[in-house]
Design a protein around this motif. Structure first.
Motif, short mmCIF file in Angstrom:
data_model
loop_
_atom_site.label_atom_id
_atom_site.label_comp_id
_atom_site.label_asym_id
_atom_site.label_seq_id
_atom_site.Cartn_x
_atom_site.Cartn_y
_atom_site.Cartn_z
N TYR A 434 0.84 -1.20 0.00
CA TYR A 434 0.00 0.00 0.00
C TYR A 434 0.88 1.25 0.00
O TYR A 434 1.70 1.45 0.89
N ASP A 435 0.70 2.10 -1.00
CA ASP A 435 1.64 3.19 -1.27
C ASP A 435 1.61 4.29 -0.22
O ASP A 435 2.59 5.04 -0.08
N ALA A 436 0.55 4.42 0.53
CA ALA A 436 0.47 5.50 1.52
C ALA A 436 1.59 5.43 2.56
O ALA A 436 1.97 6.45 3.14
N PHE A 437 2.14 4.22 2.77
CA PHE A 437 3.21 4.08 3.76
C PHE A 437 4.50 4.77 3.30
O PHE A 437 5.46 4.85 4.08
N LYS A 459 -3.55 10.26 -3.42
CA LYS A 459 -4.91 9.73 -3.29
C LYS A 459 -4.99 8.53 -2.36
O LYS A 459 -6.09 8.04 -2.04
N ALA A 460 -3.84 8.03 -1.94
CA ALA A 460 -3.81 6.85 -1.06
C ALA A 460 -3.79 7.30 0.40
O ALA A 460 -3.02 8.18 0.78
N TYR A 477 -8.99 2.06 4.51
CA TYR A 477 -8.10 2.58 3.48
C TYR A 477 -8.89 2.88 2.21
O TYR A 477 -10.03 2.41 2.03
N VAL A 478 -8.28 3.67 1.34
CA VAL A 478 -8.88 4.02 0.07
C VAL A 478 -8.26 3.15 -1.02
O VAL A 478 -7.02 3.13 -1.17
N ASP A 479 -9.09 2.41 -1.75
CA ASP A 479 -8.54 1.54 -2.78
C ASP A 479 -8.26 2.31 -4.07
O ASP A 479 -8.47 3.53 -4.15
N GLU A 480 -7.79 1.62 -5.09
CA GLU A 480 -7.38 2.29 -6.34
C GLU A 480 -8.56 2.95 -7.07
O GLU A 480 -8.37 3.82 -7.92
N LYS A 481 -9.79 2.55 -6.71
CA LYS A 481 -10.97 3.17 -7.33
C LYS A 481 -11.50 4.35 -6.52
O LYS A 481 -12.51 4.96 -6.88
N GLY A 482 -10.82 4.63 -5.39
CA GLY A 482 -11.25 5.74 -4.55
C GLY A 482 -12.30 5.36 -3.53
O GLY A 482 -12.85 6.24 -2.84
N CYS A 483 -12.59 4.08 -3.40
CA CYS A 483 -13.59 3.61 -2.44
C CYS A 483 -12.94 3.37 -1.08
O CYS A 483 -11.84 2.88 -1.00
#
Length: 489
Positions: A434-437, A459-460, A477-483
């Motif tokens: 997960y890229d937010a890290f 966006k992550a 968390y926010v997935d790649e679709k923004g959900c």
């Protein structure tokens, strides 16, 4: 090199399958995406004691483990971290054996700290020794040398035997620097990416001091080693168990450091169901760190948490761990014990057992670790949610063996069937991918019975919420679709 911000595995060369070839197969078959950050292989060298930490040489691999070819094969898929016991080498090493045979006439004599390098007369002074942070009753051992059997006192910081198996190196000697350069150059040739400087805090011996992390002398040595490592493209990880202010100084000096405070703070938060001390610490700690909960030694207490803990409360927490099967490593020097006599150096226990083998508490602890800034390391026993191996500790007489169980491939496969292990692997995969890290970290203000931590990058974003009353850990968390996704750890 740039270290990968992903989970690393810590393992002995023979603790996951029996040898290095088996280790490589186990990693590739079961954990290829788990230890994406690399593998710390605890000393695989020929050694005369301390489960690898009394190396004879760094130029060879212990034949029963395999060969450098096996190490390189693992390195084809994983960055490898190797230990260098920069403070000492084995009594059985060819260098010290030559010294024993020829005494002061040995070509290697200057590698070692004979007491005349410390005290001009060569005679130890008890008043000086009383100030030192000792790991054994006396900081030296006596060895008969040469054809005449001349007895020479040599500095030995570590070792359970007398005379010791671990002989200190004189890092002021040009000969020692040449030897260390040879070892580092060899590591580079074997594609080693990271070197842990084990016991580096003990390398400076100076009268009138504790002979532990002596400032400013220690920095001159660290600078020399760092220049050497940088020239070879190798990252350094100094291993120093010291007052927390020392870790902050190392961070200011640009070093990667261990977070030896975190394991206790996480344990304390879960046992007392209070996040106060943990969150207060997370708001001030340096971020350029390796995080861990468990390792081949134990959970650090003194001197790492000196000034941070109430010793009465610490004693209660230690007693609970002992009730759950732990044994203790104690401070030797009276001068370095607490005023009330509290003397616990490390708590030796599997982290899973320390938390009462409670799956949810254990997963909450790992979730907190993985959300704390730094490169996470997971010890192999912890990866498999292993419990205390009390029988092995009793059989060997070595308390640390309680958390050093050797797993066969069959035992690994059985452990992988446990729900707690599968939940942990899922959590590690999230942390690794997960890229937010790689973004900005924040400790979110919360009630005392909660832990809330978050990461955000473009966006992550992800947020961890741990309920300390129920030990439920939830990640939103926010997935790649923004959900927005809710993930129960």
């Amino acid at each position: 090199m740039t270290l990968k911000n992903q989970v690393q595995l810590i393992t002995y060369p023979d603790s996951m399958g029996g040898d290095l070839k088996a280790l490589n197969q186990v990693l590739l078959n079961y954990f290829a995406d788990i230890c994406a950050g690399g593998v710390h292989i605890l000393p695989p060298f020929p050694s005369s004691g301390d489960r690898g930490f009394a190396p004879l040489t760094y130029l060879e691999i212990e034949p029963s483990f395999g060969s450098w070819e096996d190490i390189r094969a693992i390195g084809d898929h994983f960055d490898i971290l190797i230990d260098l016991m920069v403070n000492h080498i084995s009594r059985q090493s060819p260098y010290f054996q030559d010294f024993l045979a020829k005494g002061r006439a040995s070509a290697y004599a200057d590698l070692f700290l004979t007491l005349d390098k410390i005290w001009e007369s060569g005679e130890p002074v008890q008043a000086d020794i009383d100030k030192m942070f000792l790991r054994r009753p006396l900081p030296y051992s006596t060895y008969p040398t040469g054809e005449t059997g001349e007895e020479i006192n040599v500095w030995t910081t570590f070792g359970k035997t007398d005379p010791s198996e671990q002989i200190d190196l004189d890092i002021r000697s040009q000969q020692t620097k040449q030897l260390l350069t040879e070892f580092f150059t060899h590591f580079k040739e074997q594609n080693i990416k990271i070197v842990r400087l084990d016991a580096v805090g003990y390398v400076i011996k100076k009268l009138g001091t504790s002979c532990f992390f002596v400032e400013p002398d220690i920095y001159a040595f660290l600078d020399w080693v760092k220049d050497l490592a940088d020239s070879l493209g190798i990252e350094l990880l100094p291993e120093v168990h010291a007052h927390h202010s020392t870790q902050f100084k190392l961070a200011e000096h640009g070093c990667w450091i261990y977070d030896f405070i975190l394991p206790y703070r996480v344990l304390e938060a879960l046992v007392h169901r209070s996040s106060h001390e943990l969150c207060r610490y997370l708001n001030v700690r340096p971020h350029k760190r390796f995080t861990m909960l468990d390792c081949h030694d134990g959970i650090p207490v003194k001197p790492d948490l000196d000034g941070l803990i109430n010793t009465r409360e610490a004693r209660e927490l230690v007693d609970l761990c002992v009730e759950r099967g732990a044994n203790l490593s104690l401070i030797v020097s009276d001068e370095h014990k607490a005023e009330d006599g509290f003397d616990v150096h490390q708590i030796r226990c599997s982290y899973y057992s320390m938390l009462g083998s409670d799956d949810d508490a254990y997963l909450a602890a790992r979730a907190i670790q993985f959300f704390v800034p730094g490169i996470p390391q997971v010890y192999y026993v912890g990866l498999l949610a292993g419990e205390n191996d009390i029988a092995r500790a009793m059989e060997t007489g070595e308390g640390r063996e309680i958390n050093r169980h050797n797993y066969s491939v069959e035992e690994i496969e059985q452990a992988l069937e446990k729900e707690v292990v599968q939940r942990l692997l899922k959590l590690i995969r999230f942390r690794n991918t997960y890229d937010a890290f790689n973004g900005a970290f924040r400790v979110i203000s919360s009630a005392d019975d909660e832990v809330r931590l978050s990461w955000h990058k473009e966006k992550a974003s992800c947020e961890l919420h741990v309920n300390l009353n129920t030990y439920q850990a939830m990640i939103q968390y926010v997935d790649e679709k923004g959900c927005k996704i809710d993930y129960t750890v």
